[in-house]
Write an enzyme that holds these catalytic residues in place. Structure first.
Site, PDB file in Angstrom:
ATOM      1  N   HIS A 144      17.170  34.231  32.255  1.00 37.84           N
ATOM      2  CA  HIS A 144      17.876  35.299  31.545  1.00 37.84           C
ATOM      3  C   HIS A 144      19.336  34.858  31.439  1.00 37.84           C
ATOM      4  O   HIS A 144      19.830  34.152  32.319  1.00 37.84           O
ATOM      5  CB  HIS A 144      17.753  36.568  32.391  1.00 37.84           C
ATOM      6  CG  HIS A 144      18.285  37.818  31.760  1.00 37.84           C
ATOM      7  ND1 HIS A 144      19.630  38.080  31.661  1.00 37.84           N
ATOM      8  CD2 HIS A 144      17.641  38.889  31.213  1.00 37.84           C
ATOM      9  CE1 HIS A 144      19.792  39.262  31.088  1.00 37.84           C
ATOM     10  NE2 HIS A 144      18.609  39.768  30.800  1.00 37.84           N
ATOM     11  N   ASP A 221      16.968  34.894  41.182  1.00 43.26           N
ATOM     12  CA  ASP A 221      17.060  36.088  40.342  1.00 43.26           C
ATOM     13  C   ASP A 221      15.716  36.806  40.461  1.00 43.26           C
ATOM     14  O   ASP A 221      14.721  36.376  39.891  1.00 43.26           O
ATOM     15  CB  ASP A 221      17.346  35.664  38.891  1.00 43.26           C
ATOM     16  CG  ASP A 221      17.231  36.832  37.918  1.00 43.26           C
ATOM     17  OD1 ASP A 221      16.903  37.954  38.350  1.00 43.26           O
ATOM     18  OD2 ASP A 221      17.461  36.600  36.714  1.00 43.26           O
ATOM     19  N   GLN A 224      12.717  40.663  38.151  1.00 45.22           N
ATOM     20  CA  GLN A 224      11.365  40.985  37.665  1.00 45.22           C
ATOM     21  C   GLN A 224      10.324  40.916  38.767  1.00 45.22           C
ATOM     22  O   GLN A 224       9.155  41.221  38.533  1.00 45.22           O
ATOM     23  CB  GLN A 224      10.972  40.033  36.513  1.00 45.22           C
ATOM     24  CG  GLN A 224      11.892  40.103  35.305  1.00 45.22           C
ATOM     25  CD  GLN A 224      11.816  41.442  34.557  1.00 45.22           C
ATOM     26  OE1 GLN A 224      10.855  42.197  34.696  1.00 45.22           O
ATOM     27  NE2 GLN A 224      12.846  41.737  33.780  1.00 45.22           N
ATOM     28  N   LYS A 247      15.311  48.825  37.332  1.00 51.56           N
ATOM     29  CA  LYS A 247      13.997  48.292  36.947  1.00 51.56           C
ATOM     30  C   LYS A 247      12.929  48.659  37.984  1.00 51.56           C
ATOM     31  O   LYS A 247      11.767  48.319  37.818  1.00 51.56           O
ATOM     32  CB  LYS A 247      14.067  46.774  36.805  1.00 51.56           C
ATOM     33  CG  LYS A 247      14.886  46.298  35.602  1.00 51.56           C
ATOM     34  CD  LYS A 247      14.679  44.812  35.399  1.00 51.56           C
ATOM     35  CE  LYS A 247      15.816  44.120  34.701  1.00 51.56           C
ATOM     36  NZ  LYS A 247      16.031  44.502  33.321  1.00 51.56           N
ATOM     37  N   CYS A 387      17.583  38.512  25.802  1.00 51.31           N
ATOM     38  CA  CYS A 387      18.676  37.897  26.564  1.00 51.31           C
ATOM     39  C   CYS A 387      18.259  36.555  27.150  1.00 51.31           C
ATOM     40  O   CYS A 387      18.597  36.228  28.284  1.00 51.31           O
ATOM     41  CB  CYS A 387      19.174  38.797  27.682  1.00 51.31           C
ATOM     42  SG  CYS A 387      19.854  40.330  27.099  1.00 51.31           S
TER      43      CYS A 387
END
Lengths: 431, 147
Positions: A144, A221, A224, A247, A387
């Site tokens: 991302h 990261d 997700q 999220k 993104c």
């Protein structure tokens, strides 16, 4: 819960009742079919209530004032930190509240920049954070922008060089390239746990070993992954991970950074000002220890409390159950898409390699048009470059259509999407 | 389907059979515009008349969604060969229509098939798609004038 957890199915109908937004109608009085949780998740009533209750009953300055309400607000804020840190198995003072995951990554990248700048006049700066021209930072091609642009900027300012692990045609990292890309010059490795475009899940252990073999800092990261699967910080073996609250059923406006105590000790602060100091004179200041060192200014306490409620809600369901449920939906979606003539799926098609975020194309049709017709049927999907422009270039497409699920989605939502795609083809007379 | 407000037959027709698509080799000014949210792209080339008062030839090449593609095709039909005063009038009328949220009586003399884009103005996310070609044309003209 005496039988094995994997046998427990989610009661999705019951879960849906916890989410007020799912009861509303959208365009053309259609029932909302929300398939954009990779962008942001919906919020259960308990989260909305927890945040409201903060404002209704204890709103006051956190870590300020000695009066009753200030104590209650501070307790609520720190209790949220305990809940969230427990969720990923760290100590509370290893958890930093930020504005969003993007800020969390900037907190890391600026720590290196600030250390590099300060090292010229301050001998106490930890040398491991100091970058020299020619040092290397490794990311991947599926990041991302949030886990790419801050590192590009850091390279520009320090003379470090950005390298990246390419992706294969299946949308997985090309692990065969890792050995040649990591070397003694590699100072930072920062990789996404799961792609927000392709859903690909990274082999974290392989990357960790490679990063640690050269003593590079290893960051993940986890935007997700944390909302969708069990994540244990200590098992990942990273120096830091970042993710966002919104999220994972939590409020907007709160992000997270979890890091080792050692890293938090040596990193200089990113944003400075009130709350993060120890002593201040007109000449100079000294800083508080983490987490306060990294939480300048009045914190978003109501958001932290809301996120605490979101984590408790997820814990009640069980993250393994969340993951199993989404694997089931992913398989249904991928298999269904494969069976529609004229649909191209991007990313892995084996559900073991991927999460529930699925990007695809309807051949001959632009994603904007696909999204528009689906919207007309009440189906919310994301269209665009998500993104992650470099992945689009790699796939040689302008943009994709992306559907992503969460705990409140059921088989009927996937069926509606698949039916909807057939309608899109019909509408444009394509195929 | 309410969608037919946006995707009127004439729009779908321009999308499927775009008029004037393809770049001319001779041109005085060129502009390349990108809609960063969805990746739509267009290159517009403009050749002005010798007195600089009219568009002798406009050409374009574009990729993107049906709305951006149809809009470029409709714009080509409307402004190719027109004088710059007419272009400005058409361009202003189109912009006003797109900013009207759909409450607008478009002038067909100025917009031609462009009046069919009135439904698009009700969908804020798509307004940029419709405007892309007009904005690029405006830029290309400025460059052709050498301003």
């Amino acid at each position: 819960m005496t039988i094995s957890d994997s046998k427990i199915k989610l009661d999705v109908k019951k879960i849906q009742l916890d989410f007020p937004i799912l009861a509303r109608e959208v365009r053309n009085n259609r029932k909302l079919i929300y398939l954009d949780s990779a962008a942001t998740s919906q919020k259960p009533q308990v989260v909305i209530d927890a945040q409201n209750r903060f404002y209704e009953t204890i709103n006051s300055g956190v870590h300020r004032g000695a009066y009753y309400l200030a104590e209650l607000a501070t307790d609520a804020h720190e209790h949220a930190r305990e809940i969230i840190s427990g969720f990923i198995n760290i100590k509370p003072d290893q958890l930093i509240f930020t504005k969003n995951a993007t800020e969390s990554i900037n907190l890391l990248s600026y720590a290196f920049l600030n250390a590099t700048l300060k090292s010229k006049t301050d001998a106490s700066v930890d040398k491991r954070l100091v970058l020299s021209p020619g040092d290397e930072i490794l990311v991947s091609e599926l990041e991302h922008h949030a886990n790419l642009v801050p590192w590009q900027e850091l390279c520009l300012k320090t003379g470090a060089v950005l390298k990246w692990i390419p992706i294969t045609d299946q949308g997985l990292l090309d692990y065969s390239k890792v050995d040649e890309l990591i070397g003694v010059k590699t100072k930072i490795v920062s990789i996404s746990h799961m792609s927000n475009v392709l859903g690909s899940i990274t082999d974290i252990e392989l990357i960790r070993k490679a990063a640690k073999s050269v003593n590079a800092f290893f960051f993940i990261d986890a935007c997700q992954s944390v909302p969708h699967m069990p994540v244990d910080f200590t098992k990942l073996g990273a120096d830091a991970i970042v993710w966002s609250g919104h999220k994972m059923l939590g409020p907007l406006g709160i992000g997270l950074l979890a890091a080792t105590t050692e890293l938090l000790d040596i990193m200089p602060p990113f944003i400075t000002g009130g709350s993060m100091i120890e002593n201040v004179s007109m000449q100079k200041s000294t800083f508080a220890k983490a987490p306060k060192k990294f939480e300048a200014g009045t914190p978003p306490a109501a958001e932290a409390v809301g996120l605490g409620a979101a984590v408790e809600y997820l814990q009640k369901i069980g993250m393994k159950n969340v993951h199993d449920h989404e694997r089931h939906l992913t398989k249904l979606m991928v298999d269904g898409l494969k069976n529609i003539e004229g649909v191209t799926i991007y990313g892995p098609t084996d559900d073991r390699d991927r999460g529930s975020t699925v990007s695809f194309a309807l051949n001959g049709l632009h994603p904007h048009d696909v999204g528009q017709v689906l919207d007309d049927m009440g189906i919310a999907v994301r269209v665009g470059n998500h993104c992650a422009r470099p992945i689009m270039d790699k796939l040689k497409v302008q943009s994709t259509t992306r559907a992503s699920t969460y705990i409140y989605n059921d088989d009927s939502d996937i069926e509606a999407l698949l039916d909807g795609i057939n309608e899109v083809f019909k509408f444009f007379g394509a195929r | 389907m309410n969608l037919s407000n946006m995707y009127q037959e004439v729009i779908l027709d321009h999308y499927k059979s775009p008029r004037g698509k393809g770049l001319q080799e001779t041109f005085g000014g060129e502009a390349h515009h990108v809609n960063t949210t969805c990746g739509d792209e267009i290159t517009v080339r403009v050749q002005l008349s010798e007195d600089g008062n009219s568009i002798k030839k406009i050409s374009y090449y574009s990729t993107g969604c049906s709305i951006s593609q149809a809009s470029a095709s409709i714009m080509f039909e409307q402004i190719d060969g027109k004088n710059l005063t007419d272009f400005n009038k058409s361009s202003e009328e189109f912009l006003a229509m797109m900013q009207s949220k759909g409450i607008f009586e478009p002038d067909e003399d100025l917009l031609g098939d462009g009046v069919s884009m009135i439904g698009v103005a009700q969908y804020p996310a798509r307004i940029k798609c419709a405007l892309l070609s007009w904005m690029a044309a405006k830029d290309a003209i400025i460059r052709a004038k050498g301003e």
